[in-house]
Motif scaffolding. Structure first.
Motif, short mmCIF file in Angstrom:
data_model
loop_
_atom_site.label_atom_id
_atom_site.label_comp_id
_atom_site.label_asym_id
_atom_site.label_seq_id
_atom_site.Cartn_x
_atom_site.Cartn_y
_atom_site.Cartn_z
N ALA A 1 0.65 -1.16 -0.12
CA ALA A 1 -0.25 0.02 -0.08
C ALA A 1 0.84 1.23 -0.06
CB ALA A 1 -0.97 -0.06 1.26
N THR A 2 0.29 2.13 -0.27
CA THR A 2 0.74 3.61 -0.10
C THR A 2 0.07 4.37 0.93
OG1 THR A 2 1.22 3.95 -2.59
CG2 THR A 2 0.98 6.05 -1.38
N VAL A 3 0.98 4.98 1.83
CA VAL A 3 0.52 5.82 3.17
C VAL A 3 0.80 7.12 2.89
CG1 VAL A 3 0.79 6.03 5.27
CG2 VAL A 3 1.20 3.54 4.27
N GLN B 1 0.80 23.65 6.57
CA GLN B 1 0.65 22.15 6.75
C GLN B 1 1.55 21.44 5.80
OE1 GLN B 1 -1.23 19.64 4.33
NE2 GLN B 1 -0.54 21.46 2.77
N ALA B 2 1.67 19.90 6.00
CA ALA B 2 2.40 19.27 5.05
C ALA B 2 1.94 17.87 4.78
CB ALA B 2 3.81 19.35 5.59
N VAL B 3 2.19 17.44 3.69
CA VAL B 3 1.67 16.01 3.48
C VAL B 3 2.98 15.22 3.04
CG1 VAL B 3 0.45 14.54 2.16
CG2 VAL B 3 -0.60 16.87 2.79
N GLY B 4 3.05 14.02 3.71
CA GLY B 4 4.11 13.09 3.37
C GLY B 4 3.60 11.80 2.85
N VAL B 5 4.24 11.17 1.88
CA VAL B 5 3.68 9.72 1.29
C VAL B 5 4.78 8.95 0.63
CG1 VAL B 5 2.57 8.99 -0.79
CG2 VAL B 5 1.82 11.19 -0.25
N ASP B 6 4.66 7.68 1.16
CA ASP B 6 5.60 6.57 0.86
C ASP B 6 4.91 5.45 0.17
OD1 ASP B 6 8.12 5.34 0.24
OD2 ASP B 6 8.25 4.94 2.46
N THR B 7 5.44 4.45 -0.14
CA THR B 7 4.86 3.12 -0.50
C THR B 7 5.62 2.10 -0.22
OG1 THR B 7 3.68 2.25 -2.51
CG2 THR B 7 5.90 3.13 -3.04
N GLY B 8 5.01 0.83 0.23
CA GLY B 8 5.80 -0.50 0.40
C GLY B 8 4.76 -1.24 1.10
N SER B 9 5.26 -2.09 1.89
CA SER B 9 4.52 -3.33 2.52
C SER B 9 4.39 -3.04 3.81
CB SER B 9 5.45 -4.66 2.35
OG SER B 9 4.87 -5.45 3.37
N LEU B 10 3.05 -3.27 4.36
CA LEU B 10 2.72 -2.89 5.63
C LEU B 10 2.35 -4.42 6.56
CD1 LEU B 10 0.32 0.07 5.15
CD2 LEU B 10 2.28 0.21 6.19
N PHE B 11 2.78 -4.13 7.73
CA PHE B 11 2.57 -5.36 8.58
C PHE B 11 1.50 -4.79 9.51
CE2 PHE B 11 3.32 -7.85 12.37
CZ PHE B 11 3.17 -9.34 11.87
N ILE B 12 0.23 -5.14 9.38
CA ILE B 12 -0.99 -4.75 10.42
C ILE B 12 -1.22 -5.57 11.41
CG2 ILE B 12 -3.16 -3.65 10.04
CD1 ILE B 12 -2.81 -3.71 7.00
N ALA B 13 -1.18 -4.86 12.56
CA ALA B 13 -1.59 -6.02 13.77
C ALA B 13 -2.58 -5.00 14.58
CB ALA B 13 -0.39 -6.13 14.66
N ARG B 14 -3.31 -5.80 15.42
CA ARG B 14 -4.30 -5.24 16.28
C ARG B 14 -3.82 -5.09 17.85
NH1 ARG B 14 -10.38 -7.65 16.92
NH2 ARG B 14 -11.33 -5.80 18.07
N THR B 15 -3.76 -3.85 18.30
CA THR B 15 -2.83 -3.81 19.49
C THR B 15 -4.08 -3.13 20.74
OG1 THR B 15 -1.19 -2.91 20.83
CG2 THR B 15 -1.96 -1.52 19.23
N ARG C 1 7.95 0.61 6.76
CA ARG C 1 8.73 1.79 6.27
C ARG C 1 7.85 3.00 5.88
NH1 ARG C 1 12.49 3.34 1.28
NH2 ARG C 1 10.48 4.03 0.51
N SER C 2 6.99 2.85 4.98
CA SER C 2 6.16 3.36 4.34
C SER C 2 5.22 4.49 5.57
CB SER C 2 5.17 2.63 3.49
OG SER C 2 4.23 1.93 4.12
N ALA C 3 4.48 3.73 6.35
CA ALA C 3 3.73 4.28 7.49
C ALA C 3 4.86 5.40 8.21
CB ALA C 3 3.12 3.62 8.55
N ASN C 4 5.84 5.04 8.65
CA ASN C 4 6.91 5.67 9.39
C ASN C 4 7.40 6.80 8.42
OD1 ASN C 4 10.07 6.17 10.10
ND2 ASN C 4 8.78 5.71 11.98
N TYR C 5 7.85 6.64 7.19
CA TYR C 5 8.40 7.77 6.34
C TYR C 5 7.18 8.92 6.16
CZ TYR C 5 12.93 5.67 5.53
OH TYR C 5 14.31 5.22 5.47
N ALA C 6 6.37 8.45 5.73
CA ALA C 6 5.05 9.45 5.45
C ALA C 6 4.92 10.33 6.57
CB ALA C 6 3.97 8.67 5.21
N ALA C 7 4.80 9.81 7.62
CA ALA C 7 4.67 10.67 9.12
C ALA C 7 5.88 11.51 9.03
CB ALA C 7 4.62 9.82 10.33
#
Length: 232
Positions: free
Chosen positions: A44-46, A141-155, A168-174
């Motif tokens: 996905a892209t974040v 304001q600012a917008v960041g975007v990255d793409t890659g594989s996400l590992f999605i868990a419920r916490t 990485r995509s979630a971290n880099y986008a932020a």
């Protein structure tokens, strides 16, 4: 109430339990993933959209004014995200996270970034000036975007939990949101730029590239930034 020993046992159980993981092609809801070591993998892209200096807004202005700015920005950003087939996955104070999937996910996210920049500079700030002519506040304001594989868990715990998006995509986008300056408000990684359709790379008449290559010194990687606006 959980005791010290209960909490210790739960931590050790989490660390010892093997993960159950599966690939999917849709953005999950919290109930799609179990609370144990169950996870979904998603290509996905974040996108992160983030207001700048919300602390200054809260401290320096009336609470109701700050709330109006928050609502205007987040509501407008969410509308634009949905218009571009993004899925809103989380809110964190003054920012919103969205996930894009499918063949045009990078183009859609890049377009969203430019349209949110339009929202800020061409809709919200003129409206603030019109309705509150004595106010000196200007939304940045600012917008960041990255793409890659996400590992999605419920916490969390039963009755109080949410999804965590690891990758990485979630971290880099932020993190890219923190690169904003007076001119540039949209930031995408080179991986995103290379997959963006020309319709979201070039604009104006005559056509010109809307994105400028730069180096993200903290990560020593190439990124692209833009000061362009795109009318929603």
């Amino acid at each position: 109430m959980k005791t010290h020993d209960d909490i210790k046992a739960e931590v050790e159980q989490i660390l010892r339990t093997e993960w159950s993981r599966r690939k999917d092609q849709s953005v999950p809801e919290a109930e799609d993933i179990q609370l144990g070591n169950d996870a979904m993998e998603l290509d996905a892209t974040v996108l992160y959209a983030d207001m700048e200096d919300s602390t200054g807004l809260v401290i320096g202005y009336k609470d109701w004014f700050a709330a109006e700015v928050y609502k205007a920005y987040l509501r407008g950003a969410c509308d634009i995200i949905k218009n571009n087939n993004g899925v809103i996955t989380a809110f964190d104070g003054d920012r919103v996270m969205a996930v894009y999937i499918g063949n045009s996910k990078n183009t859609s996210a890049a377009k969203t970034a430019l349209q949110i920049n339009y929202l800020s500079s061409k809709i919200i700030n003129p409206a603030l000036k019109k309705i509150y002519p004595k106010s000196t506040f200007q939304l940045q304001q600012a917008v960041g975007v990255d793409t890659g594989s996400l590992f999605i868990a419920r916490t969390g715990v039963r009755g109080s939990n949410d999804l965590v998006w690891v990758g990485r995509s979630a971290n880099y986008a932020a993190k890219l949101c923190g690169l904003r300056n007076d001119t540039y408000a949209s930031f995408i990684t080179e991986e995103v730029f290379n997959k963006v359709h020309e319709s979201a790379k070039y604009g104006g008449n005559p056509k010109q590239l809307m994105w400028k290559k730069s180096i993200w010194s903290q990560r020593n990687i190439s990124i692209y930034r833009s000061s362009w606006h795109w009318k929603p």
